[in-house]
Design a protein around this motif. Structure first.
Motif, PDB file in Angstrom:
ATOM      1  N   PHE A 114       0.835  -1.198   0.000  1.00 47.50           N
ATOM      2  CA  PHE A 114       0.000   0.000   0.000  1.00 47.50           C
ATOM      3  C   PHE A 114       0.875   1.254   0.000  1.00 47.50           C
ATOM      4  O   PHE A 114       0.614   2.211  -0.723  1.00 47.50           O
ATOM      5  CB  PHE A 114      -0.917   0.013   1.225  1.00 47.50           C
ATOM      6  CG  PHE A 114      -1.996  -1.035   1.202  1.00 47.50           C
ATOM      7  CD1 PHE A 114      -2.871  -1.140   0.136  1.00 47.50           C
ATOM      8  CD2 PHE A 114      -2.137  -1.916   2.269  1.00 47.50           C
ATOM      9  CE1 PHE A 114      -3.862  -2.103   0.117  1.00 47.50           C
ATOM     10  CE2 PHE A 114      -3.135  -2.883   2.260  1.00 47.50           C
ATOM     11  CZ  PHE A 114      -3.997  -2.976   1.181  1.00 47.50           C
ATOM     12  N   THR A 115       1.916   1.250   0.834  1.00 44.67           N
ATOM     13  CA  THR A 115       2.817   2.409   0.909  1.00 44.67           C
ATOM     14  C   THR A 115       3.601   2.570  -0.386  1.00 44.67           C
ATOM     15  O   THR A 115       3.796   3.687  -0.873  1.00 44.67           O
ATOM     16  CB  THR A 115       3.775   2.258   2.098  1.00 44.67           C
ATOM     17  OG1 THR A 115       3.021   2.068   3.298  1.00 44.67           O
ATOM     18  CG2 THR A 115       4.647   3.507   2.256  1.00 44.67           C
ATOM     19  N   VAL A 116       4.061   1.444  -0.958  1.00 48.65           N
ATOM     20  CA  VAL A 116       4.762   1.501  -2.245  1.00 48.65           C
ATOM     21  C   VAL A 116       3.860   2.148  -3.296  1.00 48.65           C
ATOM     22  O   VAL A 116       4.286   3.041  -4.046  1.00 48.65           O
ATOM     23  CB  VAL A 116       5.182   0.091  -2.705  1.00 48.65           C
ATOM     24  CG1 VAL A 116       5.732   0.134  -4.136  1.00 48.65           C
ATOM     25  CG2 VAL A 116       6.228  -0.491  -1.765  1.00 48.65           C
ATOM     26  N   CYS A 117       2.613   1.699  -3.349  1.00 44.05           N
ATOM     27  CA  CYS A 117       1.671   2.246  -4.330  1.00 44.05           C
ATOM     28  C   CYS A 117       1.482   3.746  -4.122  1.00 44.05           C
ATOM     29  O   CYS A 117       1.490   4.531  -5.078  1.00 44.05           O
ATOM     30  CB  CYS A 117       0.333   1.509  -4.210  1.00 44.05           C
ATOM     31  SG  CYS A 117      -0.888   2.028  -5.428  1.00 44.05           S
ATOM     32  N   GLU A 118       1.318   4.144  -2.879  1.00 42.55           N
ATOM     33  CA  GLU A 118       1.119   5.569  -2.587  1.00 42.55           C
ATOM     34  C   GLU A 118       2.312   6.399  -3.028  1.00 42.55           C
ATOM     35  O   GLU A 118       2.154   7.476  -3.628  1.00 42.55           O
ATOM     36  CB  GLU A 118       0.884   5.749  -1.087  1.00 42.55           C
ATOM     37  CG  GLU A 118       0.542   7.171  -0.682  1.00 42.55           C
ATOM     38  CD  GLU A 118       0.212   7.285   0.797  1.00 42.55           C
ATOM     39  OE1 GLU A 118      -0.141   8.401   1.225  1.00 42.55           O
ATOM     40  OE2 GLU A 118       0.312   6.276   1.522  1.00 42.55           O
ATOM     41  N   LEU A 119       3.525   5.919  -2.781  1.00 39.54           N
ATOM     42  CA  LEU A 119       4.731   6.654  -3.175  1.00 39.54           C
ATOM     43  C   LEU A 119       4.852   6.747  -4.690  1.00 39.54           C
ATOM     44  O   LEU A 119       5.212   7.800  -5.231  1.00 39.54           O
ATOM     45  CB  LEU A 119       5.969   5.964  -2.592  1.00 39.54           C
ATOM     46  CG  LEU A 119       6.115   6.036  -1.061  1.00 39.54           C
ATOM     47  CD1 LEU A 119       7.255   5.127  -0.603  1.00 39.54           C
ATOM     48  CD2 LEU A 119       6.352   7.471  -0.607  1.00 39.54           C
ATOM     49  N   ILE A 120       4.545   5.659  -5.391  1.00 38.55           N
ATOM     50  CA  ILE A 120       4.642   5.672  -6.851  1.00 38.55           C
ATOM     51  C   ILE A 120       3.579   6.571  -7.460  1.00 38.55           C
ATOM     52  O   ILE A 120       3.831   7.307  -8.425  1.00 38.55           O
ATOM     53  CB  ILE A 120       4.548   4.238  -7.400  1.00 38.55           C
ATOM     54  CG1 ILE A 120       5.839   3.469  -7.061  1.00 38.55           C
ATOM     55  CG2 ILE A 120       4.306   4.233  -8.914  1.00 38.55           C
ATOM     56  CD1 ILE A 120       5.810   2.004  -7.431  1.00 38.55           C
TER      57      ILE A 120
ATOM     58  N   GLN B 214      -9.319  -4.680  -0.611  1.00 39.48           N
ATOM     59  CA  GLN B 214      -9.550  -4.348  -2.016  1.00 39.48           C
ATOM     60  C   GLN B 214      -9.919  -2.876  -2.172  1.00 39.48           C
ATOM     61  O   GLN B 214      -9.427  -2.193  -3.079  1.00 39.48           O
ATOM     62  CB  GLN B 214     -10.657  -5.236  -2.584  1.00 39.48           C
ATOM     63  CG  GLN B 214     -10.279  -6.707  -2.648  1.00 39.48           C
ATOM     64  CD  GLN B 214     -11.307  -7.528  -3.389  1.00 39.48           C
ATOM     65  OE1 GLN B 214     -11.855  -7.090  -4.385  1.00 39.48           O
ATOM     66  NE2 GLN B 214     -11.572  -8.730  -2.899  1.00 39.48           N
ATOM     67  N   ILE B 215     -10.777  -2.385  -1.291  1.00 43.41           N
ATOM     68  CA  ILE B 215     -11.186  -0.980  -1.362  1.00 43.41           C
ATOM     69  C   ILE B 215     -10.000  -0.064  -1.111  1.00 43.41           C
ATOM     70  O   ILE B 215      -9.828   0.960  -1.783  1.00 43.41           O
ATOM     71  CB  ILE B 215     -12.329  -0.698  -0.373  1.00 43.41           C
ATOM     72  CG1 ILE B 215     -13.612  -1.380  -0.864  1.00 43.41           C
ATOM     73  CG2 ILE B 215     -12.549   0.803  -0.193  1.00 43.41           C
ATOM     74  CD1 ILE B 215     -14.765  -1.293   0.098  1.00 43.41           C
ATOM     75  N   ARG B 216      -9.153  -0.434  -0.148  1.00 44.39           N
ATOM     76  CA  ARG B 216      -7.968   0.386   0.114  1.00 44.39           C
ATOM     77  C   ARG B 216      -7.071   0.449  -1.114  1.00 44.39           C
ATOM     78  O   ARG B 216      -6.546   1.515  -1.467  1.00 44.39           O
ATOM     79  CB  ARG B 216      -7.192  -0.153   1.313  1.00 44.39           C
ATOM     80  CG  ARG B 216      -6.026   0.746   1.710  1.00 44.39           C
ATOM     81  CD  ARG B 216      -5.312   0.244   2.935  1.00 44.39           C
ATOM     82  NE  ARG B 216      -4.167   1.098   3.234  1.00 44.39           N
ATOM     83  CZ  ARG B 216      -3.222   0.808   4.120  1.00 44.39           C
ATOM     84  NH1 ARG B 216      -3.310  -0.318   4.825  1.00 44.39           N
ATOM     85  NH2 ARG B 216      -2.203   1.628   4.319  1.00 44.39           N
TER      86      ARG B 216
ATOM     87  N   LEU C 196      -6.159   3.741  -3.553  1.00 41.74           N
ATOM     88  CA  LEU C 196      -4.801   4.134  -3.902  1.00 41.74           C
ATOM     89  C   LEU C 196      -4.561   4.088  -5.411  1.00 41.74           C
ATOM     90  O   LEU C 196      -3.438   4.213  -5.866  1.00 41.74           O
ATOM     91  CB  LEU C 196      -3.792   3.233  -3.184  1.00 41.74           C
ATOM     92  CG  LEU C 196      -3.667   3.459  -1.672  1.00 41.74           C
ATOM     93  CD1 LEU C 196      -2.828   2.363  -1.032  1.00 41.74           C
ATOM     94  CD2 LEU C 196      -3.067   4.831  -1.384  1.00 41.74           C
ATOM     95  N   GLN C 197      -5.630   3.866  -6.172  1.00 39.67           N
ATOM     96  CA  GLN C 197      -5.600   3.963  -7.634  1.00 39.67           C
ATOM     97  C   GLN C 197      -4.856   2.821  -8.302  1.00 39.67           C
ATOM     98  O   GLN C 197      -4.161   3.018  -9.312  1.00 39.67           O
ATOM     99  CB  GLN C 197      -4.995   5.307  -8.072  1.00 39.67           C
ATOM    100  CG  GLN C 197      -5.710   6.516  -7.485  1.00 39.67           C
ATOM    101  CD  GLN C 197      -5.019   7.814  -7.849  1.00 39.67           C
ATOM    102  OE1 GLN C 197      -4.466   7.961  -8.942  1.00 39.67           O
ATOM    103  NE2 GLN C 197      -5.037   8.760  -6.942  1.00 39.67           N
ATOM    104  N   VAL C 198      -4.980   1.599  -7.762  1.00 40.90           N
ATOM    105  CA  VAL C 198      -4.467   0.466  -8.521  1.00 40.90           C
ATOM    106  C   VAL C 198      -5.401   0.222  -9.702  1.00 40.90           C
ATOM    107  O   VAL C 198      -6.570   0.580  -9.670  1.00 40.90           O
ATOM    108  CB  VAL C 198      -4.342  -0.806  -7.649  1.00 40.90           C
ATOM    109  CG1 VAL C 198      -3.411  -0.567  -6.475  1.00 40.90           C
ATOM    110  CG2 VAL C 198      -5.696  -1.293  -7.175  1.00 40.90           C
TER     111      VAL C 198
END
Length: 223
Positions: free
Chosen positions: A61-67, A87-89, A93-95
């Motif tokens: 989740f943090t990796v996704c947020e940083l990218i 899944q909602i989280r 985070l825009q996966v």
């Protein structure tokens, strides 16, 4: 040849993914923890990221947020956590897609192909815009602007908004949107559409996407 970054700490899964994706015609690179993933992304060019949630050092989740602070590169999240909350989280985070373990490799490859096709299509289309009230949707850059302020959208958010704008006055059911945008690549709950609509409203601060209770969504036709 398109290059995929695999972010996974389990060696057996790393090897399986690399072998299968290379046989499918992709280049691959592997990051074994969250910090390595962020570092590799910053230094190398990738077309898509397969991102596990449960990672050492920093989680997916943090990796996704940083990218997402610097790029809208397609991200497919891999996880053993099958709960709706996770899944909602991830969607918040825009996966671009989400698949739970254990998963079918042929299904995963199809999902990757579908996400990459959407990405290529967005890059290849001629420069066009859709305008509705104070919203401008740039079909070339996948950007939305409200009152002149630009916002980056995920591919799925953009495509949902585009469908609603190009079918003004028509109620688009959740199944309509799934059939048009996910096609045969969707395996899950149709409420995923609700999450993307919620994200669009929050991100853009718009109030003209109407909820038609029990049916779907609509944007009124402009006179």
């Amino acid at each position: 040849m398109e290059k995929i970054l695999i972010v996974e700490d389990d060696f057996d899964i790393q090897e399986l993914l690399q072998n299968f994706l290379q046989e499918a015609g992709y280049q691959t690179a592997v990051a074994k923890d969250g910090l390595e993933a962020v570092s590799m992304f910053s230094k190398e060019g990738f077309h898509l990221i397969l991102l596990d949630i449960m990672l050492p050092k920093i989680d997916g989740f943090t990796v996704c947020e940083l990218i997402r602070r610097q790029s809208q590169i397609p991200i497919i999240m891999l996880t053993a956590l099958s709960g709706e909350e996770e899944q909602i989280r991830g969607l918040d985070l825009q996966v671009d897609d989400y698949i739970t373990k254990p998963f079918s490799m042929p299904v995963l490859v199809r999902k990757i192909g579908a996400v990459l096709r959407r990405s290529r299509r967005g890059q290849e289309e001629g420069h066009q815009t859709l305008v509705y009230r104070n919203l401008v949707l740039d079909l070339d850059s996948y950007l939305a602007a409200v009152d002149g302020r630009e916002y980056e959208l995920t591919q799925r958010e953009f495509e949902i908004l585009r469908e609603l704008l190009t079918h003004q006055g028509r109620v688009m059911t959740r199944q309509n949107l799934l059939d048009r945008l996910w096609r045969y690549d969707f395996y899950g709950d149709e409420r995923v559409v609700d999450t993307h609509i919620k994200n669009l409203r929050k991100k853009l601060g718009i109030d003209f996407i109407q909820t038609i209770r029990g049916v779907g969504y609509k944007i009124e036709r402009e006179n």
